[in-house]
Write an enzyme that holds these catalytic residues in place. Structure first.
Site, short mmCIF file in Angstrom:
data_model
loop_
_atom_site.label_atom_id
_atom_site.label_comp_id
_atom_site.label_asym_id
_atom_site.label_seq_id
_atom_site.Cartn_x
_atom_site.Cartn_y
_atom_site.Cartn_z
N GLY A 198 0.86 -1.34 -0.14
CA GLY A 198 0.16 0.69 0.16
C GLY A 198 0.67 1.06 -0.38
O GLY A 198 0.53 2.17 0.13
N GLY A 226 14.25 7.26 -8.05
CA GLY A 226 15.44 8.02 -6.77
C GLY A 226 16.77 7.97 -7.13
O GLY A 226 17.38 7.48 -8.22
N ASP A 245 18.33 5.71 -2.85
CA ASP A 245 18.65 3.91 -3.24
C ASP A 245 20.10 3.20 -1.67
O ASP A 245 20.55 4.46 -2.74
CB ASP A 245 18.76 3.45 -4.27
CG ASP A 245 18.36 1.77 -4.04
OD1 ASP A 245 17.65 0.94 -3.60
OD2 ASP A 245 19.95 1.71 -4.55
N TYR A 288 27.73 -1.06 0.09
CA TYR A 288 28.22 0.81 -0.14
C TYR A 288 29.03 1.75 0.96
O TYR A 288 29.79 2.62 0.24
CB TYR A 288 27.26 1.65 -0.85
CG TYR A 288 26.16 1.05 -1.90
CD1 TYR A 288 26.21 0.39 -2.66
CD2 TYR A 288 25.10 1.47 -2.12
CE1 TYR A 288 25.82 -0.25 -3.55
CE2 TYR A 288 23.41 1.58 -3.00
CZ TYR A 288 24.30 0.05 -3.44
OH TYR A 288 23.44 -0.24 -4.60
N LYS A 330 19.81 -2.12 2.10
CA LYS A 330 20.07 -3.86 1.21
C LYS A 330 20.44 -4.94 2.61
O LYS A 330 21.20 -3.90 2.74
CB LYS A 330 20.63 -3.45 -0.08
CG LYS A 330 20.30 -3.08 -1.11
CD LYS A 330 20.23 -2.98 -2.49
CE LYS A 330 19.83 -1.63 -3.39
NZ LYS A 330 20.49 -0.42 -3.35
N HIS A 362 19.84 -7.90 -0.93
CA HIS A 362 20.34 -7.37 -2.20
C HIS A 362 20.79 -8.58 -3.32
O HIS A 362 20.93 -8.65 -4.68
CB HIS A 362 22.00 -6.74 -1.57
CG HIS A 362 22.47 -6.23 -2.77
ND1 HIS A 362 23.63 -5.04 -1.90
CD2 HIS A 362 22.77 -5.83 -3.98
CE1 HIS A 362 24.03 -3.76 -2.19
NE2 HIS A 362 23.08 -4.52 -3.91
#
Length: 316
Positions: free
Chosen positions: A10, A17, A44, A49, A78, A111
């Site tokens: 929802g 992004g 994101d 990272y 992730k 990921h």
């Protein structure tokens, strides 16, 4: 208001992004601030990272300055491969939340389907350069991720780099509580992912495209590779609309109802990548872009090609 895709929980996920992979820590805080000022509401990120603290700093500066409220933002992170054992999932998520200094993320993705040896090494490799498996099963990892939703740490969970059979395995899990909200995959005109997108949409799973510009700054990119930004047919379409090749490549996904992540740390490009809601590609131009498909991957995932859960051996 930026157009959004309604997820199966929802929630509305902004269709465009800011990506933060390879955004070095010194630049990513500024990139996030510039993006939010320019109108982006979807950021994101990922544990792997190694810049989530800096991403969080950018988010909080904008919240503190009253530019946005937390509720206005859609923040994605992730779960990395070395945390697939169910006992490690919550700790990994909590580390991300501590780094971002947030109480929750809007979407938390697995990921990759491949679990790897736990420890400090992000890519634990054997002597053949292949990633070392943790022998986990991604269905058990998914169960542990469902608990994060129940605990209020994440609003939705999803997958990334999963093929159809792997997605189906989750959907067919006994006692499945939450369907994946999205599958984030590499996608661009050289890899149009027609079948996987159509399958995912038929199951109520949105698709998010990474590498929409072909990730020209990938460390392993070679000069012989095809370049989307230099592709003559794409440049011709861009000229026709008085837009850049990047803008046309981003718009391509929006018109397929595919969420798209565009990464830049350059302020004028971050702003430019967002100027994609004031034009529409014609049906013919979309056809031309789709016809460029050659199933070329910028991310062939060679480091995991022998892993039992390697996703790229099946047709889609």
């Amino acid at each position: 208001m930026i157009p959004a895709v309604t997820l199966n929980n929802g929630a509305n996920m902004p269709i465009l992004g800011l990506g933060t992979w390879r955004a070095d820590p010194g630049k990513v805080t500024e990139a996030v601030k510039v993006a939010i000022s320019a109108g982006y509401r979807h950021i994101d990120g990922a544990y792997v990272y190694q810049n989530e603290e800096e991403v969080g700093a950018g988010i909080h500066t904008m919240i503190d300055q009253g530019v946005v409220k937390r509720d206005d933002l859609f923040i994605v992170s992730k779960l990395w491969c070395c945390f697939h054992l169910p006992s490690l999932v919550r700790k990994a998520c909590e580390k991300t939340l501590r780094d971002l200094k947030l109480d929750y993320v809007d979407l938390y993705l697995m990921h990759f389907p491949m679990g790897t040896k736990p420890g400090d090494e992000l890519f634990p490799l054997d002597q053949d350069g292949q990633v070392i498996s943790d022998d986990s099963n991604f269905l058990d990892t998914w169960k542990a991720m469902e608990e994060l939703v129940d605990a209020g740490l994440v609003k939705a969970i999803g997958i990334s780099n999963f093929n159809k059979d792997q997605t189906e395995a989750i959907l067919n899990m006994p006692g499945l509580k939450y369907k994946p909200a999205t599958n984030q995959i590499e996608c661009h005109p050289y890899l149009i992912q027609e079948k996987l997108i159509s399958y995912s949409h038929s199951k109520g799973i949105s698709v998010t495209a990474y590498s929409p510009l072909g990730s020209p700054d990938r460390p392993w990119a070679s000069s012989e590779e095809p370049s989307l930004l230099e592709e003559p047919k794409i440049k011709a379409i861009a000229n026709k609309y008085n837009k850049t090749a990047a803008q046309v490549l981003i718009r391509f996904h929006i018109q397929r109802n595919v969420i798209v992540i565009a990464k830049s740390v350059t302020p004028h490009r971050i702003k430019e990548n967002f100027q994609v809601f004031d034009f529409a590609l014609s049906e013919d131009d979309m056809k031309v872009m789709l016809s460029l498909n050659k199933n070329w991957r910028g991310f062939p995932l060679e480091w995991a090609s022998k892993h039992k859960d390697f996703p790229l051996n099946s047709e889609y």
